[in-house]
Design a protein around this motif. Structure first.
Motif, PDB file in Angstrom:
ATOM      1  N   HIS A 151      -0.367   1.990  -7.857  1.00 24.55           N
ATOM      2  CA  HIS A 151      -0.246   0.527  -7.858  1.00 24.55           C
ATOM      3  C   HIS A 151      -0.561   0.028  -6.447  1.00 24.55           C
ATOM      4  O   HIS A 151       0.283   0.067  -5.559  1.00 24.55           O
ATOM      5  CB  HIS A 151       1.162   0.109  -8.285  1.00 24.55           C
ATOM      6  CG  HIS A 151       1.514   0.597  -9.656  1.00 24.55           C
ATOM      7  ND1 HIS A 151       2.818   0.736 -10.095  1.00 24.55           N
ATOM      8  CD2 HIS A 151       0.729   0.983 -10.702  1.00 24.55           C
ATOM      9  CE1 HIS A 151       2.823   1.177 -11.343  1.00 24.55           C
ATOM     10  NE2 HIS A 151       1.560   1.342 -11.731  1.00 24.55           N
ATOM     11  N   ARG A 152      -1.755  -0.453  -6.265  1.00 24.30           N
ATOM     12  CA  ARG A 152      -2.289  -0.690  -4.927  1.00 24.30           C
ATOM     13  C   ARG A 152      -2.125  -2.133  -4.468  1.00 24.30           C
ATOM     14  O   ARG A 152      -1.958  -3.044  -5.271  1.00 24.30           O
ATOM     15  CB  ARG A 152      -3.775  -0.308  -4.891  1.00 24.30           C
ATOM     16  CG  ARG A 152      -4.035   1.155  -5.215  1.00 24.30           C
ATOM     17  CD  ARG A 152      -5.515   1.453  -5.296  1.00 24.30           C
ATOM     18  NE  ARG A 152      -5.761   2.869  -5.559  1.00 24.30           N
ATOM     19  CZ  ARG A 152      -6.970   3.386  -5.746  1.00 24.30           C
ATOM     20  NH1 ARG A 152      -8.038   2.596  -5.702  1.00 24.30           N
ATOM     21  NH2 ARG A 152      -7.111   4.682  -5.973  1.00 24.30           N
ATOM     22  N   LEU A 153      -2.232  -2.293  -3.165  1.00 25.92           N
ATOM     23  CA  LEU A 153      -2.252  -3.617  -2.553  1.00 25.92           C
ATOM     24  C   LEU A 153      -3.637  -4.225  -2.738  1.00 25.92           C
ATOM     25  O   LEU A 153      -4.656  -3.526  -2.671  1.00 25.92           O
ATOM     26  CB  LEU A 153      -1.922  -3.499  -1.061  1.00 25.92           C
ATOM     27  CG  LEU A 153      -2.005  -4.773  -0.215  1.00 25.92           C
ATOM     28  CD1 LEU A 153      -0.886  -5.735  -0.583  1.00 25.92           C
ATOM     29  CD2 LEU A 153      -1.936  -4.424   1.274  1.00 25.92           C
ATOM     30  N   GLY A 167       0.836  -1.190   0.000  1.00 22.03           N
ATOM     31  CA  GLY A 167       0.000   0.000   0.000  1.00 22.03           C
ATOM     32  C   GLY A 167       0.871   1.240   0.000  1.00 22.03           C
ATOM     33  O   GLY A 167       1.718   1.433  -0.879  1.00 22.03           O
ATOM     34  N   HIS A 168       0.705   2.078   1.006  1.00 28.39           N
ATOM     35  CA  HIS A 168       1.496   3.305   1.130  1.00 28.39           C
ATOM     36  C   HIS A 168       2.664   3.132   2.093  1.00 28.39           C
ATOM     37  O   HIS A 168       3.202   4.127   2.589  1.00 28.39           O
ATOM     38  CB  HIS A 168       0.602   4.459   1.592  1.00 28.39           C
ATOM     39  CG  HIS A 168      -0.255   5.018   0.499  1.00 28.39           C
ATOM     40  ND1 HIS A 168      -0.762   6.300   0.517  1.00 28.39           N
ATOM     41  CD2 HIS A 168      -0.682   4.471  -0.665  1.00 28.39           C
ATOM     42  CE1 HIS A 168      -1.477   6.503  -0.574  1.00 28.39           C
ATOM     43  NE2 HIS A 168      -1.451   5.405  -1.300  1.00 28.39           N
ATOM     44  N   GLU A 209       9.990   2.700  -5.163  1.00 31.21           N
ATOM     45  CA  GLU A 209       8.787   2.284  -4.433  1.00 31.21           C
ATOM     46  C   GLU A 209       7.811   3.449  -4.276  1.00 31.21           C
ATOM     47  O   GLU A 209       6.593   3.251  -4.316  1.00 31.21           O
ATOM     48  CB  GLU A 209       9.176   1.719  -3.065  1.00 31.21           C
ATOM     49  CG  GLU A 209      10.201   0.600  -3.110  1.00 31.21           C
ATOM     50  CD  GLU A 209       9.821  -0.527  -4.057  1.00 31.21           C
ATOM     51  OE1 GLU A 209       8.609  -0.773  -4.245  1.00 31.21           O
ATOM     52  OE2 GLU A 209      10.737  -1.158  -4.622  1.00 31.21           O
ATOM     53  N   LEU A 210       8.335   4.653  -4.102  1.00 29.66           N
ATOM     54  CA  LEU A 210       7.463   5.828  -4.036  1.00 29.66           C
ATOM     55  C   LEU A 210       6.730   6.013  -5.362  1.00 29.66           C
ATOM     56  O   LEU A 210       5.560   6.427  -5.387  1.00 29.66           O
ATOM     57  CB  LEU A 210       8.289   7.067  -3.698  1.00 29.66           C
ATOM     58  CG  LEU A 210       7.526   8.395  -3.568  1.00 29.66           C
ATOM     59  CD1 LEU A 210       6.481   8.311  -2.455  1.00 29.66           C
ATOM     60  CD2 LEU A 210       8.498   9.551  -3.307  1.00 29.66           C
ATOM     61  N   ALA A 220       4.195  -8.664  -4.876  1.00 35.85           N
ATOM     62  CA  ALA A 220       5.010  -8.436  -6.077  1.00 35.85           C
ATOM     63  C   ALA A 220       4.198  -7.687  -7.127  1.00 35.85           C
ATOM     64  O   ALA A 220       2.984  -7.867  -7.255  1.00 35.85           O
ATOM     65  CB  ALA A 220       5.507  -9.768  -6.631  1.00 35.85           C
ATOM     66  N   GLN A 221       4.880  -6.842  -7.893  1.00 34.11           N
ATOM     67  CA  GLN A 221       4.235  -6.034  -8.927  1.00 34.11           C
ATOM     68  C   GLN A 221       4.352  -6.712 -10.292  1.00 34.11           C
ATOM     69  O   GLN A 221       5.257  -7.519 -10.532  1.00 34.11           O
ATOM     70  CB  GLN A 221       4.895  -4.648  -8.988  1.00 34.11           C
ATOM     71  CG  GLN A 221       4.862  -3.876  -7.686  1.00 34.11           C
ATOM     72  CD  GLN A 221       3.491  -3.294  -7.391  1.00 34.11           C
ATOM     73  OE1 GLN A 221       2.580  -3.342  -8.217  1.00 34.11           O
ATOM     74  NE2 GLN A 221       3.342  -2.723  -6.198  1.00 34.11           N
ATOM     75  N   ARG A 222       3.454  -6.354 -11.192  1.00 34.77           N
ATOM     76  CA  ARG A 222       3.540  -6.837 -12.567  1.00 34.77           C
ATOM     77  C   ARG A 222       4.748  -6.206 -13.258  1.00 34.77           C
ATOM     78  O   ARG A 222       5.190  -5.115 -12.893  1.00 34.77           O
ATOM     79  CB  ARG A 222       2.259  -6.496 -13.330  1.00 34.77           C
ATOM     80  CG  ARG A 222       1.014  -7.192 -12.789  1.00 34.77           C
ATOM     81  CD  ARG A 222      -0.217  -6.760 -13.567  1.00 34.77           C
ATOM     82  NE  ARG A 222      -0.435  -5.313 -13.460  1.00 34.77           N
ATOM     83  CZ  ARG A 222      -1.441  -4.668 -14.035  1.00 34.77           C
ATOM     84  NH1 ARG A 222      -2.323  -5.339 -14.774  1.00 34.77           N
ATOM     85  NH2 ARG A 222      -1.574  -3.363 -13.886  1.00 34.77           N
TER      86      ARG A 222
END
Length: 584
Positions: free
Chosen positions: A404-406, A370-371, A396-397, A430-432
């Protein structure tokens, strides 16, 4: 007729007289010697008396018994070394293990934390077995057996030979050589111990086990224990090293490794103390119901943000309870300062606010929940400067800025109910790949508008040396949660910075692209709090002192914890938690 020689007769009489005199004085000399015995040697080292030795043996047996109360996290990271013409020796491959240590009547057990990407199928297990036949197979349980001396550590099997007194940090210790007795059979320890001089707890163990054979190999190790609570000394660090070992038909071994233990008091770390310190307040007279005035009403967008924050807090709380996330503290504030610098210079107004936390494990990784930006202890250790840290945080910021949310499925509490060892597979942050590329681009924009825009050469140099070592250090760059920083011989995060970075100069002692592991973060093994290392910078004597990404020996500054000190620390933790609640 021949007369005897008068001179010969006189010499004979003289000898008889001397013999009689000696016979007469002999008893007197013996009597005098009995009256005045010779004094003992002045410099003879005292040997430990039976009472002291018994105390040492008793405390070690008591430690093994007391360890059944705890289930600390155990992390072992090993680097196999190869010769290098310029740097002496560099890592050629690595191995990693993370688990939880527990003792029962049968001895040491371990619960392994499995990564989703590392789960092996049947065919892979067969390959692993074949592979282990041809090379040294590091067994995690074997390393955890270096935490304690073997079961037969007593006066019937060992002799303690006094050497000297020595300060380790602020603690005075008594040093003994541990010598197994001749009739000692089976594996036995040979080496040296340091014993604190008040309760006679062993605080350091240095040596190995014997006997060795072609198929039975023991590592040399240096094990340290920390005074975590009044009168409680528990294992915290183990360093292992072999430079010229031979095993299994004369195969050579050159390696070094480090084992860390933490999370002894998980139930009282961080926010876990809130329940025990909770106070029930009496109803206030001036409290009134304002629900009808609409001051507490939430708009749909705000409700969505609150829902996302709840998922975020659930994940953070679960990671902390699993013993792999440090409680919020001073290091988080340092990271937050760097993030704030980039937010201000980029005119960002992010709600809810961006937070930072520290993952307690060694593999190099960063990700956002998340944030909340999370960076591993290992990555913080090896970053050479603040600009390199800003480079990691900017990526990451950027994910947060780009929305790009959790996954909000974690807002449901039932999803947090699972065994600790499944935390890596149950929580996916993990992100796409497409989102990672977008974050790279946005992160570069944030850096160009930040106070670090003119200092990014060191950040690019860090990525360049990571790129050069990533093929050999596959476990070090294998993340538990986030996306890889590098793969093979390519950097994946913030790769454009590599193009503008200077070339690596191995012979240049002034160029320090990355630090050794353990350079920056100090972890409290009792309650998992982390803080920045407080040590003076060390001048490098040669290029061999660079040690980028390498394991190094550990020499903790031992201190005694008194009852008063422990209570003060607990009160400070409670006060910090109260402040955090008020800020929220």
């Amino acid at each position: 007729m021949r007369y005897p020689n008068p001179g010969g007769i006189m010499r004979f009489i003289h000898k008889i007289a001397i013999l009689c005199l000696l016979l007469a004085l002999g008893p007197m000399a013996m009597a005098k010697s009995k009256q005045q015995p010779p004094s003992p040697p002045q410099n003879q080292a005292p040997s430990p008396n039976d009472q002291v030795a018994d105390r040492i043996f008793y405390q070690e047996a008591k430690l093994v018994e007391d360890m059944r109360k705890y289930t600390p996290m155990v992390e072992t990271y090993i680097q196999n070394m190869k010769p290098d013409r310029e740097l002496g020796a560099v890592p050629s491959s690595d191995k990693y293990f993370l688990g939880r240590l527990s003792l029962n009547e049968k001895g040491i057990n371990d619960t392994k934390f499995e990564d989703r990407a590392r789960k092996l199928g049947f065919f892979s297990r067969v390959l692993d077995r074949l592979n282990s036949f041809y090379k040294m197979n590091y067994v995690p349980l074997g390393f955890m057996q270096l935490v304690f001396l073997n079961n037969g550590f007593d006066k019937d099997h060992y002799e303690l030979k006094y050497l000297r007194q020595q300060f380790l940090g602020e603690v005075r210790t008594v040093v003994f050589d541990v010598v197994p007795k001749p009739h000692n059979k089976g594996p036995h320890f040979v080496g040296r111990i340091w014993v604190e001089d008040q309760d006679y707890n062993i605080v350091r163990i240095n040596g190995t086990y014997e006997p060795r054979s072609r198929m039975n190999f023991y590592f040399h190790f240096d094990s340290w224990r920390i005074n975590m609570q009044p009168g409680i000394w528990l294992p915290a660090y183990i360093y292992t090293e072999e430079s010229d070992a031979k095993y299994a038909l004369l195969r050579g071994l050159s390696m070094k490794g480090q084992t860390r233990l933490w999370g002894y008091d998980l139930k009282h770390s961080g926010l876990q103390t809130e329940f025990t310190n909770m106070q029930v307040e009496s109803p206030a007279k001036d409290v009134s119901d304002n629900s009808g005035f609409g001051a507490n009403e939430t708009m749909p967008v705000h409700s969505q943000h609150m829902w996302e924050r709840e998922a975020e807090d659930n994940v953070l709380d679960r990671l902390e309870r699993a013993g792999i996330l440090a409680p919020d503290g001073d290091v988080s504030k340092v990271l937050q300062t760097v993030v704030t610098n980039m937010e201000v210079t980029n005119n960002l107004n992010i709600e809810p606010e961006v937070r930072c936390r520290v993952l307690l494990t060694t593999p190099l990784e960063s990700f956002n929940i998340g944030h909340t930006i999370v960076i591993s202890r290992g990555l913080l250790d090896v970053l050479p400067d603040e600009a390199s840290l800003a480079m990691v945080l900017s990526h990451e910021l950027a994910h947060i800025v780009l929305g790009h949310r959790l996954d909000t499925k974690y807002a449901f509490s039932d999803r947090m109910i699972f065994p600790d060892e499944e935390v890596f597979s149950e929580i996916n942050v993990a992100q796409r790949d497409s989102d990672e590329q977008a974050a790279n681009q946005k992160g570069l924009e944030l850096l160009q508008n930040s106070p670090y825009k003119d200092k990014l050469a060191s950040a690019g140099l860090f990525l360049r040396v990571l790129e050069s070592r990533s093929h050999d250090l596959t476990w070090l760059i294998n993340p538990h949660f986030g996306n890889r920083m590098a793969k093979g011989n390519s950097v994946l995060k913030m790769a454009p910075l590599v193009q503008s970075a200077p070339n690596l100069e191995a012979k240049n002692i002034q160029q320090l692209p990355a630090l050794p592991l353990g350079s920056r973060i100090k972890l409290d093994p009792w309650d998992d709090h982390v803080e920045m290392q407080k040590s003076k910078p060390v001048s490098l004597l040669s290029v061999r002192d660079k040690m980028s990404f390498e394991v190094a020996p550990v020499f903790p500054n031992l201190v005694r914890v008194s009852a008063g000190t422990s209570e003060i620390v607990q009160k400070q933790d409670v006060q910090k938690q109260d402040v955090q609640k008020q800020e929220k």
